[in-house]
Design an enzyme around this catalytic site. Structure first.
Site, PDB file in Angstrom:
ATOM      1  N   ASN A 181       4.273  96.474  68.367  1.00 54.47           N
ATOM      2  CA  ASN A 181       3.796  95.763  67.068  1.00 54.47           C
ATOM      3  C   ASN A 181       2.853  94.880  67.023  1.00 54.47           C
ATOM      4  O   ASN A 181       2.751  93.780  66.090  1.00 54.47           O
ATOM      5  CB  ASN A 181       5.043  95.699  66.028  1.00 54.47           C
ATOM      6  CG  ASN A 181       4.521  95.552  64.541  1.00 54.47           C
ATOM      7  OD1 ASN A 181       3.362  96.168  64.083  1.00 54.47           O
ATOM      8  ND2 ASN A 181       5.255  95.121  63.694  1.00 54.47           N
ATOM      9  N   ALA A 231      11.344  88.999  69.088  1.00 52.91           N
ATOM     10  CA  ALA A 231      11.030  90.372  69.309  1.00 52.91           C
ATOM     11  C   ALA A 231      11.917  91.247  68.399  1.00 52.91           C
ATOM     12  O   ALA A 231      13.128  91.242  68.686  1.00 52.91           O
ATOM     13  CB  ALA A 231      11.196  90.641  70.611  1.00 52.91           C
ATOM     14  N   LYS A 247      10.786  94.711  61.865  1.00 55.21           N
ATOM     15  CA  LYS A 247      10.835  93.653  60.559  1.00 55.21           C
ATOM     16  C   LYS A 247      10.553  94.631  59.437  1.00 55.21           C
ATOM     17  O   LYS A 247      10.368  93.717  58.409  1.00 55.21           O
ATOM     18  CB  LYS A 247      10.033  92.576  61.086  1.00 55.21           C
ATOM     19  CG  LYS A 247       8.546  92.945  61.136  1.00 55.21           C
ATOM     20  CD  LYS A 247       7.472  91.824  61.151  1.00 55.21           C
ATOM     21  CE  LYS A 247       6.186  92.196  61.186  1.00 55.21           C
ATOM     22  NZ  LYS A 247       5.400  90.984  61.208  1.00 55.21           N
ATOM     23  N   ASN A 275      16.829  97.608  68.358  1.00 56.27           N
ATOM     24  CA  ASN A 275      15.936  96.561  68.822  1.00 56.27           C
ATOM     25  C   ASN A 275      16.511  95.150  68.397  1.00 56.27           C
ATOM     26  O   ASN A 275      16.048  94.249  68.902  1.00 56.27           O
ATOM     27  CB  ASN A 275      14.590  96.905  68.128  1.00 56.27           C
ATOM     28  CG  ASN A 275      13.801  97.914  68.725  1.00 56.27           C
ATOM     29  OD1 ASN A 275      13.977  98.301  69.747  1.00 56.27           O
ATOM     30  ND2 ASN A 275      12.713  98.361  67.978  1.00 56.27           N
ATOM     31  N   SER A 278      16.545  85.124  58.647  1.00 63.18           N
ATOM     32  CA  SER A 278      15.688  85.417  57.409  1.00 63.18           C
ATOM     33  C   SER A 278      16.282  84.977  56.374  1.00 63.18           C
ATOM     34  O   SER A 278      17.851  85.215  55.963  1.00 63.18           O
ATOM     35  CB  SER A 278      15.463  86.940  57.558  1.00 63.18           C
ATOM     36  OG  SER A 278      14.997  87.401  56.312  1.00 63.18           O
ATOM     37  N   TYR A 331      18.002  96.220  57.951  1.00 63.44           N
ATOM     38  CA  TYR A 331      16.972  95.349  58.544  1.00 63.44           C
ATOM     39  C   TYR A 331      17.724  93.907  58.221  1.00 63.44           C
ATOM     40  O   TYR A 331      17.935  92.939  59.190  1.00 63.44           O
ATOM     41  CB  TYR A 331      15.507  95.307  57.820  1.00 63.44           C
ATOM     42  CG  TYR A 331      15.090  93.717  58.274  1.00 63.44           C
ATOM     43  CD1 TYR A 331      14.267  93.561  59.496  1.00 63.44           C
ATOM     44  CD2 TYR A 331      14.706  92.578  57.387  1.00 63.44           C
ATOM     45  CE1 TYR A 331      13.830  92.057  59.756  1.00 63.44           C
ATOM     46  CE2 TYR A 331      14.333  91.567  57.572  1.00 63.44           C
ATOM     47  CZ  TYR A 331      13.914  91.306  58.841  1.00 63.44           C
ATOM     48  OH  TYR A 331      13.502  90.060  59.110  1.00 63.44           O
ATOM     49  N   LYS A 365      19.960  91.034  60.695  1.00 65.26           N
ATOM     50  CA  LYS A 365      19.727  89.672  60.654  1.00 65.26           C
ATOM     51  C   LYS A 365      21.153  88.705  60.342  1.00 65.26           C
ATOM     52  O   LYS A 365      21.300  87.829  61.170  1.00 65.26           O
ATOM     53  CB  LYS A 365      18.700  89.080  60.073  1.00 65.26           C
ATOM     54  CG  LYS A 365      17.139  89.420  60.227  1.00 65.26           C
ATOM     55  CD  LYS A 365      16.809  88.939  61.593  1.00 65.26           C
ATOM     56  CE  LYS A 365      15.591  89.431  61.894  1.00 65.26           C
ATOM     57  NZ  LYS A 365      15.322  89.007  63.349  1.00 65.26           N
ATOM     58  N   VAL A 387       0.999  94.648  41.191  1.00 65.69           N
ATOM     59  CA  VAL A 387       1.835  93.985  40.844  1.00 65.69           C
ATOM     60  C   VAL A 387       3.349  94.320  40.328  1.00 65.69           C
ATOM     61  O   VAL A 387       3.574  95.025  39.392  1.00 65.69           O
ATOM     62  CB  VAL A 387       1.516  92.792  39.877  1.00 65.69           C
ATOM     63  CG1 VAL A 387       2.800  91.676  39.556  1.00 65.69           C
ATOM     64  CG2 VAL A 387       0.203  91.978  40.313  1.00 65.69           C
TER      65      VAL A 387
HETATM   66  C1  WQD Z   1       6.668  89.325  47.632  1.00 65.01           C
HETATM   67  C2  WQD Z   1       6.588  89.731  46.490  1.00 65.01           C
HETATM   68  C3  WQD Z   1       7.072  92.019  45.742  1.00 65.01           C
HETATM   69  C4  WQD Z   1       3.700  93.517  47.596  1.00 65.01           C
HETATM   70  C5  WQD Z   1       9.408  89.952  53.017  1.00 65.01           C
HETATM   71  C6  WQD Z   1      10.568  90.627  54.229  1.00 65.01           C
HETATM   72  C7  WQD Z   1      11.612  90.129  54.006  1.00 65.01           C
HETATM   73  C8  WQD Z   1      11.684  88.768  54.384  1.00 65.01           C
HETATM   74  C9  WQD Z   1      10.691  87.944  53.429  1.00 65.01           C
HETATM   75  C10 WQD Z   1      11.924  88.220  56.940  1.00 65.01           C
HETATM   76  C11 WQD Z   1       7.773  90.730  45.742  1.00 65.01           C
HETATM   77  C12 WQD Z   1       5.502  91.588  45.272  1.00 65.01           C
HETATM   78  C13 WQD Z   1       4.579  92.922  47.122  1.00 65.01           C
HETATM   79  C14 WQD Z   1       2.614  94.439  46.642  1.00 65.01           C
HETATM   80  C15 WQD Z   1       3.749  92.916  44.984  1.00 65.01           C
HETATM   81  N1  WQD Z   1      11.171  88.080  55.678  1.00 65.01           N
HETATM   82  N2  WQD Z   1       4.683  92.600  45.708  1.00 65.01           N
HETATM   83  N3  WQD Z   1       2.886  93.841  45.457  1.00 65.01           N
HETATM   84  O1  WQD Z   1       9.753  91.461  49.719  1.00 65.01           O
HETATM   85  O2  WQD Z   1       9.992  89.039  49.572  1.00 65.01           O
HETATM   86  O3  WQD Z   1      10.049  90.051  51.854  1.00 65.01           O
HETATM   87  O4  WQD Z   1       9.432  88.663  53.264  1.00 65.01           O
HETATM   88  O5  WQD Z   1      12.685  88.630  57.209  1.00 65.01           O
HETATM   89  O6  WQD Z   1      12.194  90.905  55.086  1.00 65.01           O
HETATM   90  O7  WQD Z   1      10.227  92.101  53.657  1.00 65.01           O
HETATM   91  O8  WQD Z   1       8.194  89.901  50.650  1.00 65.01           O
HETATM   92  O9  WQD Z   1       5.558  89.957  50.584  1.00 65.01           O
HETATM   93  O10 WQD Z   1       6.746  92.431  50.358  1.00 65.01           O
HETATM   94  O11 WQD Z   1       6.750  90.814  48.653  1.00 65.01           O
HETATM   95  O12 WQD Z   1       3.656  92.734  43.824  1.00 65.01           O
HETATM   96  O13 WQD Z   1       1.602  95.281  46.999  1.00 65.01           O
HETATM   97  O14 WQD Z   1       5.323  90.371  46.188  1.00 65.01           O
HETATM   98  O15 WQD Z   1       7.553  92.633  44.819  1.00 65.01           O
HETATM   99  O16 WQD Z   1       7.987  89.993  44.431  1.00 65.01           O
HETATM  100  P1  WQD Z   1       9.601  90.146  50.233  1.00 65.01           P
HETATM  101  P2  WQD Z   1       6.800  90.766  50.059  1.00 65.01           P
END
Ligand code: WQD
Length: 339
Positions: A35, A81, A84, A99, A124, A149, A153, A217
């Site tokens: 990845n 690694a 995610k 993994n 996380s 996932y 963690k 959004v």
């Molecule tokens: C952020 C916000 C969406 C896409 C990710 C990982 C998680 C953790 C943190 C590591 C949310 C909104 C998103 C889009 C949108 N990290 N959104 N339109 O969900 O907080 O989590 O990072 O482990 O495991 O998945 O991050 O960037 O997907 O979303 O409105 O096209 O943006 O609904 O509120 P998230 P994200």
């Protein structure tokens, strides 16, 4: 000092290799490029002005660890690694348990066998689930994981803590990342999502670059100031520096057991609409977006209390949301031209 960086060609890994170099450490990368791309290595080398040693190998293969530990005198490991993608983990849970969990077990077994006693683990903020109160501190409740996932963690942290408690000399820190975004200001390394990004910032920058359609959004009826969900977006370079602080703290520990865990965020929550406005201000560009229904599995709001990281790790962020969004956009422009 030599640090093994698993997943060192990935988004956070590559930025951490640069910060390790800036702090005087030598990195050895271990990556299977499942990845990530080899061009990240060229980017790192251009930034640090030096070749980086890497092993193209799998963390699930025990011969990988024997080979690396026999050939290199490793002082510590930063273990990035892992798989995610939250959505994919629901479809393919065994990929995530293999993994992220089995490989962590194997790594710890090999660390004990080869007497390597310092480990920084990528955890996380997902371990907090939907928090009861904000900001979340390291003492906030760990909620039942909402995806395989997230579960990996939580399990990873427990495995490491239990292992430390069973040995005479193992030092480990789990870093609970909030939402990493941005790119190195040189634009030589950054995020390289495979396929349509699920995360907000890469989708937003690709949408503005014309690679994707309109940004959705997801939900504007949340109980937040403007109805959109709130997260703690942290510049990846600030996040990378937290690993150097964690490593320095581990290396200072006397022989014996040491385990701790830290929130790595900015301490500030931003809504999706606030992110869009900040992006527009940082770049003078317009984001084309539409409000859509909530995304399944999303939590309402989470952001970090970083007091413990500041006082114990001696680390805090230096960059703003606008810095991160400006760097994310500069990186997007660069890779759009590149491809
Ligand atoms: C952020 C916000 C969406 C896409 C990710 C990982 C998680 C953790 C943190 C590591 C949310 C909104 C998103 C889009 C949108 N990290 N959104 N339109 O969900 O907080 O989590 O990072 O482990 O495991 O998945 O991050 O960037 O997907 O979303 O409105 O096209 O943006 O609904 O509120 P998230 P994200």
């Amino acid at each position: 000092m030599k640090i093994l960086v698993t997943g060192g060609a990935g988004f956070i890994g590559s930025h951490t290799v640069v910060e390790l170099h800036n702090a005087g450490f030598e990195s050895i990368i271990l990556d299977n490029f499942s990845n990530s791309e080899k061009k990240a290595l060229a980017g790192i080398e251009q930034i640090i002005g030096k070749q980086v040693k890497y092993y193209e190998a799998d963390v699930n293969d025990s011969t990988t660890w024997d080979k690396v530990f026999t050939e290199q005198k490793i002082d510590g490991i930063i273990h990035f690694a892992a798989a995610k993608a939250v959505g994919e983990s629901v479809e393919k849970p065994l990929k995530y348990y293999r993994n992220n969990v089995s490989a962590t077990v194997l790594m710890l077994e090999k660390m004990l066998e080869h007497q390597i006693s310092n480990l920084v683990f990528s955890s996380s903020c997902t371990v907090y689930g939907e928090p009861d109160s904000l900001p979340v501190t390291e003492n906030s409740a760990i909620k039942t994981a909402t995806s395989p996932y997230g579960n990996t963690k939580q399990i990873g942290e427990s495995i490491i803590k239990d292992t430390v408690q069973s040995t005479n000399n193992l030092h480990a820190i789990s870093l609970r990342y909030f939402n990493p975004i941005g790119a190195h200001e040189s634009c030589l390394i950054g995020e390289l999502p495979l396929g349509p990004p699920a995360n907000l910032i890469p989708f937003l920058t690709q949408s503005v670059a014309g690679i994707r359609g309109q940004l959705s959004v997801y939900g504007n009826d949340y109980p937040t100031s403007d109805g959109t969900a709130v997260r703690d977006y942290i510049h990846v370079v600030d996040l990378a520096k937290a690993h150097v602080s964690a490593l320095n703290l581990l290396l200072k520990q006397p022989e014996g057991q040491y385990y701790d865990f830290f929130n790595i965020g900015t301490g500030k929550g931003s809504s999706v609409l606030e992110v869009i406005t900040a992006f527009e201000e940082a770049t003078n560009l317009k984001v084309n977006y539409a409000i859509k229904p909530r995304r399944e599995g999303d939590i309402i709001a989470v952001y970090a209390d970083c007091t413990k990281s500041k006082t114990v790790l001696g680390w805090q962020t230096e960059k703003s949301l606008k810095d991160a969004l400006g760097d994310a956009w500069n990186w997007q422009k660069k890779i759009t031209l590149y491809n």
